[in-house]
Design an enzyme around this catalytic site. Sequence first.
Site, PDB file in Angstrom:
ATOM      1  N   ASN A  84      -1.071  13.200   1.018  1.00 48.69           N
ATOM      2  CA  ASN A  84      -0.166  12.344   0.518  1.00 48.69           C
ATOM      3  C   ASN A  84       1.145  12.851  -0.010  1.00 48.69           C
ATOM      4  O   ASN A  84       2.180  12.150  -0.313  1.00 48.69           O
ATOM      5  CB  ASN A  84      -0.997  11.314  -0.348  1.00 48.69           C
ATOM      6  CG  ASN A  84      -1.873  10.292   0.253  1.00 48.69           C
ATOM      7  OD1 ASN A  84      -1.388   9.384   0.946  1.00 48.69           O
ATOM      8  ND2 ASN A  84      -3.294  10.681   0.588  1.00 48.69           N
ATOM      9  N   GLY A 253      -1.722   8.146  -7.393  1.00 53.61           N
ATOM     10  CA  GLY A 253      -1.338   9.454  -6.894  1.00 53.61           C
ATOM     11  C   GLY A 253      -0.234   9.528  -5.965  1.00 53.61           C
ATOM     12  O   GLY A 253      -0.073  10.578  -5.265  1.00 53.61           O
ATOM     13  N   HIS A 254       0.552   8.464  -5.798  1.00 55.90           N
ATOM     14  CA  HIS A 254       1.765   8.597  -4.834  1.00 55.90           C
ATOM     15  C   HIS A 254       2.916   8.521  -5.566  1.00 55.90           C
ATOM     16  O   HIS A 254       2.972   7.908  -6.801  1.00 55.90           O
ATOM     17  CB  HIS A 254       1.880   7.146  -4.041  1.00 55.90           C
ATOM     18  CG  HIS A 254       0.766   7.113  -2.904  1.00 55.90           C
ATOM     19  ND1 HIS A 254       0.595   6.185  -2.027  1.00 55.90           N
ATOM     20  CD2 HIS A 254      -0.086   8.026  -2.432  1.00 55.90           C
ATOM     21  CE1 HIS A 254      -0.329   6.328  -1.226  1.00 55.90           C
ATOM     22  NE2 HIS A 254      -1.005   7.565  -1.397  1.00 55.90           N
ATOM     23  N   ALA A 255       3.870   9.325  -5.258  1.00 55.21           N
ATOM     24  CA  ALA A 255       5.043   9.612  -5.956  1.00 55.21           C
ATOM     25  C   ALA A 255       5.936   8.192  -5.863  1.00 55.21           C
ATOM     26  O   ALA A 255       6.272   7.639  -4.942  1.00 55.21           O
ATOM     27  CB  ALA A 255       6.014  10.760  -5.338  1.00 55.21           C
TER      28      ALA A 255
END
Length: 361
Positions: A84, A253-255
């Site tokens: 990810n 958890g993702h940018a």
Amino acid sequence: MRKNFYKKPVKFKNQNYEKLHKHYHDVLNALYGDPHFPPTSSSIGSSDAGSIKWNRPGEICSFPCLYAEQVSSKSVIAGRMSSNWIVSALSVLATVGELYHKVIPEYRQQEWDPENNNYAGIFHFRFWRFGQWVDVVVDDLLPTCDNELLFTQSSVQNEFWIPLVEKAYAKLHGSYEALADGHLADALVDFTGGVSETLDLKANDYNEQEDKHSILFEKLLEEFKDHSVMCSVITISSPSQMGKRNEMGLSQGHAYAITFVKKVKMGETSLRKLFRGRESFPMVRLRDPRGDGRMSGTESRSSNVEQNGYAYSTSQLTRLCSKNREWSRIKDTERERLGLTLDHDGEFCTCLTSRRRRKKL
């Protein structure tokens, strides 16, 4: 600027792209195969790679190309075996032309060109490692299953700069599996040659302390004016949380790329009711690199609604960032006049206020 920033890139594994391309294209009249990163399970890094088949772009689709029309972060999508943080890093990279052109040198010459017939199955990319640019050569054999790419790819079927950059980055680290435990900040340093700084908002109590909150905004504003690449990530405590959406619909958890930092002057607007006693308010615009309304993994929109009780797109988060009725009543024309515009799918604005102040709104 440091003088070594302008030095010629170091050739990874001592492989010279120009010489290899000329040898395979002009002398052998054959497609390049990389002996240092072969199409085997060792390059994947997992012993369970029996069903993987390595195909060249021309075997995956008709008329492959490096770039398809305009490069966009929306085109970067995860494969079933993607990490990810790599998806997020490539999505951010795609938003800054001068950066991905640095990572992909001579991109016009590397493009598939039917007229010049320059294709030889070989490409090269550059990453900043330990104070210098490193030039990494790869062939274009890509891991697939049922003729579908297994790692990060483009939503445009015939566009291949994304999986090729990822393959070169995997080669630099030793295998695709070696990328699993990486960090977004490290990748952005490798892609830009810059210096990273990480701010933990929770650990440093930025949410609760108004003075720290003001310092944070001024720092973001300064970095934005200096054209720094900035991202925001919701941290996770376990791998099972990766990609799951919280109550606001944000992917954990993702940018999220920060695309706009600004003090918005209220003037004679309805926002005066929302921000009493203030002439301006700090606003940050974020962008979901996966685009508007995409769900994580293989989950469908309907299943997410059933499980989590929400059914709204990323752009709608602008109104969801505050439960105050006045905020939701702001017309689109007024938002545009204030500069609260959304230039791309997946963007949304949020006011940078402390948690204590938000409770009063």
